[in-house]
Design a protein around this motif. Structure first.
Motif, PDB file in Angstrom:
ATOM      1  N   LEU A 185      -7.208   9.069 -16.332  1.00  0.00           N
ATOM      2  CA  LEU A 185      -6.235   9.734 -15.478  1.00  0.00           C
ATOM      3  C   LEU A 185      -4.951   8.915 -15.390  1.00  0.00           C
ATOM      4  N   ARG A 186      -3.881   9.624 -15.139  1.00  0.00           N
ATOM      5  CA  ARG A 186      -2.598   8.989 -14.846  1.00  0.00           C
ATOM      6  C   ARG A 186      -2.394   8.974 -13.334  1.00  0.00           C
ATOM      7  N   GLU A 241       0.858  -1.181   0.000  1.00  0.00           N
ATOM      8  CA  GLU A 241       0.000   0.000   0.000  1.00  0.00           C
ATOM      9  C   GLU A 241       0.895   1.232   0.000  1.00  0.00           C
ATOM     10  N   LEU A 242       0.714   2.074  -0.992  1.00  0.00           N
ATOM     11  CA  LEU A 242       1.583   3.227  -1.164  1.00  0.00           C
ATOM     12  C   LEU A 242       0.760   4.465  -1.488  1.00  0.00           C
ATOM     13  N   PRO A 243       1.233   5.634  -1.084  1.00  0.00           N
ATOM     14  CA  PRO A 243       0.568   6.884  -1.493  1.00  0.00           C
ATOM     15  C   PRO A 243       0.888   7.204  -2.940  1.00  0.00           C
ATOM     16  N   ALA A 244      -0.059   7.818  -3.623  1.00  0.00           N
ATOM     17  CA  ALA A 244       0.111   8.148  -5.042  1.00  0.00           C
ATOM     18  C   ALA A 244      -0.520   9.501  -5.310  1.00  0.00           C
ATOM     19  N   ARG A 245      -0.219  10.045  -6.490  1.00  0.00           N
ATOM     20  CA  ARG A 245      -0.830  11.307  -6.909  1.00  0.00           C
ATOM     21  C   ARG A 245      -1.505  11.095  -8.264  1.00  0.00           C
ATOM     22  N   ILE A 246      -2.571  11.835  -8.479  1.00  0.00           N
ATOM     23  CA  ILE A 246      -3.375  11.685  -9.692  1.00  0.00           C
ATOM     24  C   ILE A 246      -3.154  12.904 -10.587  1.00  0.00           C
ATOM     25  N   GLU A 247      -3.002  12.655 -11.887  1.00  0.00           N
ATOM     26  CA  GLU A 247      -2.873  13.736 -12.849  1.00  0.00           C
ATOM     27  C   GLU A 247      -3.763  13.458 -14.051  1.00  0.00           C
ATOM     28  N   ALA A 248      -4.140  14.512 -14.739  1.00  0.00           N
ATOM     29  CA  ALA A 248      -4.971  14.355 -15.930  1.00  0.00           C
ATOM     30  C   ALA A 248      -4.205  13.608 -17.015  1.00  0.00           C
ATOM     31  N   TRP A 249      -4.947  12.861 -17.827  1.00  0.00           N
ATOM     32  CA  TRP A 249      -4.303  12.133 -18.914  1.00  0.00           C
ATOM     33  C   TRP A 249      -3.650  13.106 -19.897  1.00  0.00           C
ATOM     34  N   GLN A 250      -4.328  14.206 -20.181  1.00  0.00           N
ATOM     35  CA  GLN A 250      -3.768  15.293 -20.984  1.00  0.00           C
ATOM     36  C   GLN A 250      -4.086  16.607 -20.286  1.00  0.00           C
ATOM     37  N   ARG A 251      -3.106  17.502 -20.263  1.00  0.00           N
ATOM     38  CA  ARG A 251      -3.285  18.814 -19.642  1.00  0.00           C
ATOM     39  C   ARG A 251      -2.589  19.845 -20.514  1.00  0.00           C
ATOM     40  N   GLY A 257       2.344  30.032 -14.858  1.00  0.00           N
ATOM     41  CA  GLY A 257       1.531  31.007 -14.143  1.00  0.00           C
ATOM     42  C   GLY A 257       0.946  32.088 -15.014  1.00  0.00           C
ATOM     43  N   THR A 258       1.378  32.157 -16.287  1.00  0.00           N
ATOM     44  CA  THR A 258       0.837  33.170 -17.197  1.00  0.00           C
ATOM     45  C   THR A 258      -0.201  32.592 -18.148  1.00  0.00           C
ATOM     46  N   GLU A 259      -0.573  31.336 -17.969  1.00  0.00           N
ATOM     47  CA  GLU A 259      -1.575  30.744 -18.851  1.00  0.00           C
ATOM     48  C   GLU A 259      -2.934  31.390 -18.617  1.00  0.00           C
ATOM     49  N   LEU A 260      -3.686  31.558 -19.709  1.00  0.00           N
ATOM     50  CA  LEU A 260      -5.013  32.154 -19.613  1.00  0.00           C
ATOM     51  C   LEU A 260      -6.062  31.111 -19.247  1.00  0.00           C
ATOM     52  N   PHE A 261      -5.934  29.924 -19.813  1.00  0.00           N
ATOM     53  CA  PHE A 261      -6.830  28.812 -19.511  1.00  0.00           C
ATOM     54  C   PHE A 261      -5.990  27.539 -19.388  1.00  0.00           C
ATOM     55  N   VAL A 262      -6.570  26.550 -18.708  1.00  0.00           N
ATOM     56  CA  VAL A 262      -5.995  25.208 -18.688  1.00  0.00           C
ATOM     57  C   VAL A 262      -7.119  24.226 -18.998  1.00  0.00           C
ATOM     58  N   VAL A 263      -6.910  23.411 -20.025  1.00  0.00           N
ATOM     59  CA  VAL A 263      -7.875  22.387 -20.413  1.00  0.00           C
ATOM     60  C   VAL A 263      -7.281  21.026 -20.056  1.00  0.00           C
ATOM     61  N   SER A 264      -8.048  20.208 -19.348  1.00  0.00           N
ATOM     62  CA  SER A 264      -7.580  18.891 -18.898  1.00  0.00           C
ATOM     63  C   SER A 264      -8.544  17.817 -19.364  1.00  0.00           C
ATOM     64  N   ASP A 265      -7.985  16.725 -19.823  1.00  0.00           N
ATOM     65  CA  ASP A 265      -8.770  15.542 -20.180  1.00  0.00           C
ATOM     66  C   ASP A 265      -8.812  14.639 -18.961  1.00  0.00           C
ATOM     67  N   ILE A 266      -9.956  14.599 -18.273  1.00  0.00           N
ATOM     68  CA  ILE A 266     -10.080  13.828 -17.034  1.00  0.00           C
ATOM     69  C   ILE A 266     -10.940  12.585 -17.204  1.00  0.00           C
ATOM     70  N   SER A 267     -11.286  12.247 -18.447  1.00  0.00           N
ATOM     71  CA  SER A 267     -12.025  10.994 -18.653  1.00  0.00           C
ATOM     72  C   SER A 267     -11.137   9.790 -18.383  1.00  0.00           C
TER      73      SER A 267
END
Length: 384
Positions: free
Chosen positions: A223-224, A64-74, A211-221
């Motif tokens: 996940l990694r 059992e290990l801790p993990a982090r979740i990220e969007a498949w595409q960001r 930090g200067t991005e206007l928008f961020v689009v993520s594909d969350i259908s």
């Protein structure tokens, strides 16, 4: 004949006084002896009573290990042109399709640059037309031997220069027109808008820095999931293995994650290998950027020892445990904790399998201290 009166009535009183005096003396002696005994007991060192347990190897412990979740595409959406935000059409949390417009940038400076570039192109084309007719005319005069070849070649060279100038001006117009296409910010793929850092009327500058991005689009259908697996257990992980994933915001619900790839390199600072898994998220129950816990289905065999958390001692010397030595003398050992398995801790180093660990070490215990072992000593195997 007159007789003397007897004094028999005073004898009982005297005897009583004597008995009372003896009792008082005896009570004083007993009281002094009791006080002396209490002083001696108080001055004698207190031997603490402890319970001990025998450590055993952990067998079949799950990983059992801790993990982090990220969007498949960001995809951070930056501005490629400067201007003012004219309008935006989607906010955070809104689903978007590939090519859907997110915002529109008003670019008065760029518009003027395009007009200037087109005017310069028109001027260059006029010069090219004149240079072409001149070169043609001089070529005819050269045929009639009315001019020298040097003069005809100069006119032909001027024509070539004018053609190159027209090509350069046309490229500049194409460049500005290409930049004008970036006044419309669009989604690069199907996903969800997870960040919006602008508003109508905001000054827009050409960006690219974090930090200067206007928008961020993520594909969350999909996940990694990234997890660092310790070197001791990495041999048991292979591509295609399944693991149960849980998150704190969804108690009691598990998700199936599949191992996609391994980094094939041990991180020097952590002593672990980065492993990537994927998990379907059609219901959007999992959130990118969140914390997760991974439980691998296959139990992993380990030769490490286990002890309860209550046996640990934390001080300036590090993490230690107190063990029972010869003649009930304490031996303090420095250990290294491998994994936290909940009700027990995996000990990576510092203990032997024949050690008897004190389950409840008293405060300030040190090597050489004498302890008393409780009659009911826990001597069973600690199970995770």
């Amino acid at each position: 004949m007159q007789t003397k009166p007897t004094r028999m009535g005073h004898k009982p009183l005297a005897v009583g006084l004597i008995v009372l005096a003896v009792a008082l003396v005896a009570a004083g002696v007993i009281s002094r002896r009791s006080v002396a005994e209490q002083v001696n007991e108080a001055s004698a060192p207190l031997v603490p009573m402890v319970s001990v347990l025998a450590v055993k190897p952990i067998t079949g412990a799950p990983l059992e290990l801790p993990a982090r979740i990220e969007a498949w595409q960001r995809a951070p959406i930056y501005a490629r042109v400067s201007g003012y935000l004219k309008s935006w059409s989607v906010d955070i949390g809104a689903p978007v399709k590939a090519g859907q417009q997110l915002a529109d940038i008003e670019t008065p400076d760029l518009d003027q640059q395009l007009l200037q570039a087109k005017a310069e192109l028109a001027s260059a084309r006029s010069n090219l037309t004149l240079a072409a007719s001149t070169a043609k005319r001089w070529q005819g005069l050269l045929t009639a031997d009315a001019v020298s070849r040097q003069e005809a070649d100069e006119k032909a060279g001027d024509l070539a220069a004018k053609q190159a100038a027209v090509s350069a001006m046309q490229a500049n117009v194409d460049r500005v027109q290409s930049l004008q296409r970036y006044t419309r910010l669009v989604a690069p793929f199907d996903g969800v808008v997870t960040t919006r850092n602008t508003d109508v009327g905001a000054l827009i500058s050409v960006g690219g820095a974090p930090g200067t991005e206007l928008f961020v689009v993520s594909d969350i259908s999909r996940l990694r999931v990234y997890v660092n697996v310790p070197q001791r257990q990495i041999a048991a992980i292979k591509v295609g293995d399944k693991a149960e994933l849980t998150v704190p915001e969804r108690p009691g619900k598990t998700f199936v994650a599949t191992v996609q790839s391994l980094s094939q390199s041990i991180n020097v600072s952590s002593g672990a290998m980065l492993v990537q898994l994927s998990v379907q998220n059609d219901s959007h129950d999992l959130l990118p950027g969140g914390y997760a816990s991974l439980h691998f289905d296959a139990p992993l065999t380990s030769n490490a020892l286990s002890i309860p958390p209550s046996a640990l001692i934390f001080n300036k010397a590090g993490t230690q445990v107190a063990t029972l030595g010869k003649d009930n003398h304490v031996v303090v050992k420095t250990i290294t904790v491998g994994r936290d398995l909940g009700n027990v801790l995996e000990i990576a180093s510092g203990l032997d399998s024949n050690d008897q660990v004190i389950a409840n070490p008293p405060d300030g215990v040190a090597t050489g201290d004498v302890v008393r072992v409780a009659a009911a000593t826990t001597n069973a195997k600690a199970k995770p």
